[in-house]
Scaffold this active site. Sequence first.
Site, PDB file in Angstrom:
ATOM      1  N   LYS A  11      13.432 -41.425   1.198  1.00 24.52           N
ATOM      2  CA  LYS A  11      14.129 -41.862   1.542  1.00 24.52           C
ATOM      3  C   LYS A  11      15.478 -41.322   1.093  1.00 24.52           C
ATOM      4  CE  LYS A  11      15.087 -45.736   0.073  1.00 24.52           C
ATOM      5  NZ  LYS A  11      14.960 -46.877  -0.390  1.00 24.52           N
ATOM      6  N   ARG A  87      20.119 -56.069  -0.223  1.00 25.79           N
ATOM      7  CA  ARG A  87      18.626 -55.878  -0.924  1.00 25.79           C
ATOM      8  C   ARG A  87      18.454 -56.969  -0.620  1.00 25.79           C
ATOM      9  NH1 ARG A  87      17.344 -51.388  -3.299  1.00 25.79           N
ATOM     10  NH2 ARG A  87      19.107 -50.335  -5.492  1.00 25.79           N
ATOM     11  N   ARG A 126       2.216 -36.729  -9.569  1.00 25.34           N
ATOM     12  CA  ARG A 126       3.357 -35.860 -10.055  1.00 25.34           C
ATOM     13  C   ARG A 126       2.770 -35.312 -11.804  1.00 25.34           C
ATOM     14  NH1 ARG A 126       9.557 -37.402 -10.598  1.00 25.34           N
ATOM     15  NH2 ARG A 126       8.616 -38.355 -12.637  1.00 25.34           N
ATOM     16  N   ARG A 160       3.828 -38.882 -16.786  1.00 26.86           N
ATOM     17  CA  ARG A 160       3.960 -40.199 -17.617  1.00 26.86           C
ATOM     18  C   ARG A 160       3.369 -41.359 -16.745  1.00 26.86           C
ATOM     19  NH1 ARG A 160      10.210 -41.244 -15.178  1.00 26.86           N
ATOM     20  NH2 ARG A 160       8.784 -41.429 -13.874  1.00 26.86           N
ATOM     21  N   ARG A 171       4.692 -51.653  -8.480  1.00 26.48           N
ATOM     22  CA  ARG A 171       5.848 -51.093  -7.980  1.00 26.48           C
ATOM     23  C   ARG A 171       6.363 -51.001  -6.747  1.00 26.48           C
ATOM     24  NH1 ARG A 171       6.943 -45.062  -9.083  1.00 26.48           N
ATOM     25  NH2 ARG A 171       9.430 -45.425  -8.755  1.00 26.48           N
TER      26      ARG A 171
END
Length: 213
Positions: A11, A87, A126, A160, A171
């Site tokens: 985004k 939102r 990642r 992480r 998420r």
Amino acid sequence: MILLGPPGAGKGTQASSLVAEYGLVHLSTGDILRDAVANGTELGRQARAYMDAGDLVPDELVIGVIRERLAREDIGEQGVLLDGFPRTIAQAEALGQVMADLELGELVVVNIEVADEVLIRRLSGRRMCDSCEAIFHLDRDGVDVGDACPKCASGKIYQRSDDQAEAIAERLRTYHEKTAPLIDYYKHRGLLLEVDGSGTPEDVHRVVLARLS
Ligand SMILES: [Zn+2]
């Protein structure tokens, strides 16, 4: 313009490209609030009291501050890309009212769609260095946990906990739960432009432009 899309959909990149392409003013809720606080407007001073106390600024106040910002001349002239707002349905309704009051014209909502499996692959690839904090990607850089850092050589590569597949899936569940009503809301009003976000950022940008035109 409003951009919707899950974490990892790109985004931020699409927002920058669209702002450049159309000369839009790029505003996030955070920017607008900080701006109002810095300018010391009445609403800004009220918002500041919440922010200083570490509290969430109430919806009515956020909407008031956004109304003040959208009333400024640059928005009418250039148009705006709103980042992180609305939102909720209540915020979407308030935005519709503000836009009608200010005669800001048409709203377009671009929804960048990417399958969860693709997002999990993107985000869980990642890797970071524990010394220089450089960021790598398993697919792009071929760097994995336990390797020596290709950048600083002294650090070790790790993943992480936020970037582990289960954390990402969680998420994404939260995102879908919160955003699905908003997507339906705009779809029913014929304002939603759905775009496949599984390609490269350049591909996605081209598709968005073609759809917008
Ligand atoms: Zn390093």
